[in-house]
Each structure stands twice: as C-alpha cells, then as structure tokens.
Design a protein around this motif. Structure first.
Motif, mmCIF file in Angstrom:
data_model
loop_
_atom_site.group_PDB
_atom_site.id
_atom_site.type_symbol
_atom_site.label_atom_id
_atom_site.label_comp_id
_atom_site.label_asym_id
_atom_site.label_seq_id
_atom_site.Cartn_x
_atom_site.Cartn_y
_atom_site.Cartn_z
ATOM 1 N N UNK A 62 52.313 42.626 42.938
ATOM 2 C CA UNK A 62 52.457 42.536 44.388
ATOM 3 C C UNK A 62 53.716 41.753 44.759
ATOM 4 N N UNK A 63 53.904 40.613 44.099
ATOM 5 C CA UNK A 63 55.093 39.807 44.383
ATOM 6 C C UNK A 63 56.364 40.576 44.052
ATOM 7 N N UNK A 64 56.364 41.282 42.938
ATOM 8 C CA UNK A 64 57.541 42.062 42.546
ATOM 9 C C UNK A 64 57.842 43.180 43.527
ATOM 10 N N UNK A 65 56.784 43.706 44.163
ATOM 11 C CA UNK A 65 56.946 44.815 45.112
ATOM 12 C C UNK A 65 57.228 44.336 46.530
ATOM 13 N N UNK A 66 57.146 43.033 46.766
ATOM 14 C CA UNK A 66 57.379 42.517 48.104
ATOM 15 C C UNK A 66 56.225 42.735 49.052
ATOM 16 N N UNK A 67 54.993 42.835 48.509
ATOM 17 C CA UNK A 67 53.808 42.965 49.358
ATOM 18 C C UNK A 67 52.906 41.754 49.120
ATOM 19 N N UNK A 68 52.039 41.480 50.084
ATOM 20 C CA UNK A 68 51.094 40.385 49.945
ATOM 21 C C UNK A 68 50.032 40.727 48.906
ATOM 22 N N UNK A 69 49.488 39.685 48.281
ATOM 23 C CA UNK A 69 48.391 39.858 47.340
ATOM 24 C C UNK A 69 47.171 39.084 47.778
ATOM 25 N N UNK A 70 46.009 39.640 47.499
ATOM 26 C CA UNK A 70 44.735 38.958 47.730
ATOM 27 C C UNK A 70 44.019 38.878 46.393
ATOM 28 N N UNK A 71 43.635 37.661 45.988
ATOM 29 C CA UNK A 71 43.037 37.433 44.678
ATOM 30 C C UNK A 71 41.527 37.317 44.779
ATOM 31 N N UNK A 72 40.805 38.063 43.930
ATOM 32 C CA UNK A 72 39.350 37.946 43.871
ATOM 33 C C UNK A 72 38.979 37.150 42.625
ATOM 34 N N UNK A 73 37.991 36.284 42.757
ATOM 35 C CA UNK A 73 37.655 35.349 41.673
ATOM 36 C C UNK A 73 36.590 35.869 40.730
ATOM 37 N N UNK A 74 35.969 37.011 41.041
ATOM 38 C CA UNK A 74 34.803 37.462 40.277
ATOM 39 C C UNK A 74 35.153 38.412 39.135
ATOM 40 N N UNK A 75 36.476 38.628 38.903
ATOM 41 C CA UNK A 75 36.908 39.546 37.856
ATOM 42 C C UNK A 75 37.204 38.845 36.544
ATOM 43 N N UNK A 76 38.319 39.189 35.909
ATOM 44 C CA UNK A 76 38.569 38.709 34.551
ATOM 45 C C UNK A 76 39.511 37.517 34.458
ATOM 46 N N UNK A 77 40.379 37.291 35.425
ATOM 47 C CA UNK A 77 41.280 36.145 35.376
ATOM 48 C C UNK A 77 40.849 35.094 36.390
ATOM 49 N N UNK A 78 41.126 33.842 36.067
ATOM 50 C CA UNK A 78 40.782 32.752 36.976
ATOM 51 C C UNK A 78 41.757 32.728 38.156
ATOM 52 N N UNK A 79 41.312 32.108 39.238
ATOM 53 C CA UNK A 79 42.200 31.932 40.385
ATOM 54 C C UNK A 79 43.422 31.113 39.996
#
Length: 226
Positions: free
Chosen positions: A180-197
């Motif tokens: 998302x950062x590389x594409x210049x768009x905002x990102x929203x992070x979900x905590x219930x998947x595989x990587x930590x916040x």
C-alpha cells in the motif's frame, strides 16, 4: 433527514488469506506436504505463517534458501494439488465477513481483491464462498508482481478508474501494508491474521482493527448526518 457522504475512500482492496478467510492452517499444512513430497527441508509452522501473502515462488525462496530454480514449479504444483483439493484442513470466512462485504457493496463501495493466491486459487475461493460477484476486480500473484511490489494495486486502480487517494488496502501482513505504501494508497491493518500489528506499524496504516466487523463499522462512521 438524509445522509451526506463524508468519506475519503471509494475503492476497498482486500487481501484474502488472513483478512477475509481463515486459511493459515491449511496453507501451513499444504506447504509442509509439498516440501515432504519433494524431499525438501522440513518447514516449521512459524516460518510458513511468516510468508503468507507472498507469491509462491517468492515464498519458496524464503522458506528454502538456495532452492534450485527447477524446483520452483514442482513445489508450486504440489502445493496447488493439496490446497485446491486434497488437503482436508478446513477453511472458512472470518466472522462478519459475508455480511460486512455485502453491506459495503450496498453502500456503494467498489470492492477488489489483491492476493498472493494464483488465479486458479482465486476462482476456487470465489466459487466456494459465493462472493465472486461482490468484487469488481482481483489480482493474483501469478498474473502480476508479488507483494510488496505495488503493481497489483496499480492495475486494480487502472481497471476501476479510482485515484490512489480514494483507495484503501486492507490486510493482515507487513507485505500488504508495504505494498500500500509503495502504491501511494492508505493501508488498514487487521490484527486477527498472521502478522502482528507491530510488524505492520512501520508502514503507517491509517487504522488498526481487531475484527472484520470493526473495520466495517469504522468505514460506516465516515458518514455525516445532515
């Protein structure tokens, strides 16, 4: 009394595994089956969870340092054999996903998927969940560049005609947030998947949520009553 739209985002781009579907256990099992079949080194659960979201060739090269180039396609084939049919490990949508996606669609959001899955894998999960018609665009890692390269987001933006400032990438890994950062768009992070916040925070997501329903509610809150 009506409602005036007061939101920045028009296009919502979802990662699939770990964001929409709880499929990590099956991915782990299928990777391990494939490695054993081809007499590759034993792969740990933690190592496999760490690469979920990448395209398969990129994942194999991280999981098996020095893997021969001519082993990439056999590994891909064995992994696909198990994931697309032979492995019994159950997969299901996270709570609130079906209702949440349908609600967002009704509210006029444009929905898309950017995933490390192959096109064949995307077709299978769209068919098995019945959610294929909800998404207007999708990209898999076998038809474009793997995350965190921004190409799949750029292609989705071009296909939907949405400007980067009106798009939001929703995912559960640092690869999603970096893309998302590389594409210049905002990102929203979900905590219930595989990587930590904590792993996603360096890429400055605009929001962190702990459930799919919380994410939907946050997007709904971007309306003003008038």
């Amino acid at each position: 009394m009506g409602f005036k739209e007061y939101r920045l985002y028009k296009l919502l781009i979802f990662d699939w595994d770990g964001t929409v579907m709880d499929s990590a256990a099956r991915i782990v099992a299928c990777m391990q089956h494939a490695a054993r079949d081809l007499q590759q080194p034993e792969l740990t659960d933690a190592a496999i969870r760490d690469i979920i979201g990448l395209g398969l060739p990129e994942a194999f090269r991280i999981l098996i340092p020095g893997i021969a180039d001519d082993m990439i396609e056999p590994m891909r084939e064995r992994y696909g054999y198990y994931f697309l049919g032979d492995d019994p490990t159950p997969v299901e949508l996270f709570p609130g996903v079906r209702e949440g996606l349908e609600k967002l669609q009704r509210q006029g959001f444009v929905l898309a998927v950017a995933t490390g899955k192959s096109r064949r894998g995307i077709g299978k999960v769209f068919a098995s969940t019945g959610l294929g018609d909800v998404f207007v665009a999708s990209r898999g890692a076998d038809e474009t560049a793997s995350k965190p390269d921004p190409l799949m987001i750029h292609e989705i933006l071009a296909e939907t005609g949405v400007a980067p400032e009106h798009a939001l990438m929703i995912g559960d890994t640092e690869y999603d947030m970096e893309m998302a950062a590389n594409a210049g768009v905002d990102g929203l992070a979900v905590s219930y998947g595989v990587h930590t916040l904590e792993r996603m925070q360096p890429f400055k997501p605009v929001k962190e949520v702990h459930s799919f329903t919380e994410m939907v509610n946050w997007l709904e809150s971007r309306y003003l009553e008038v």
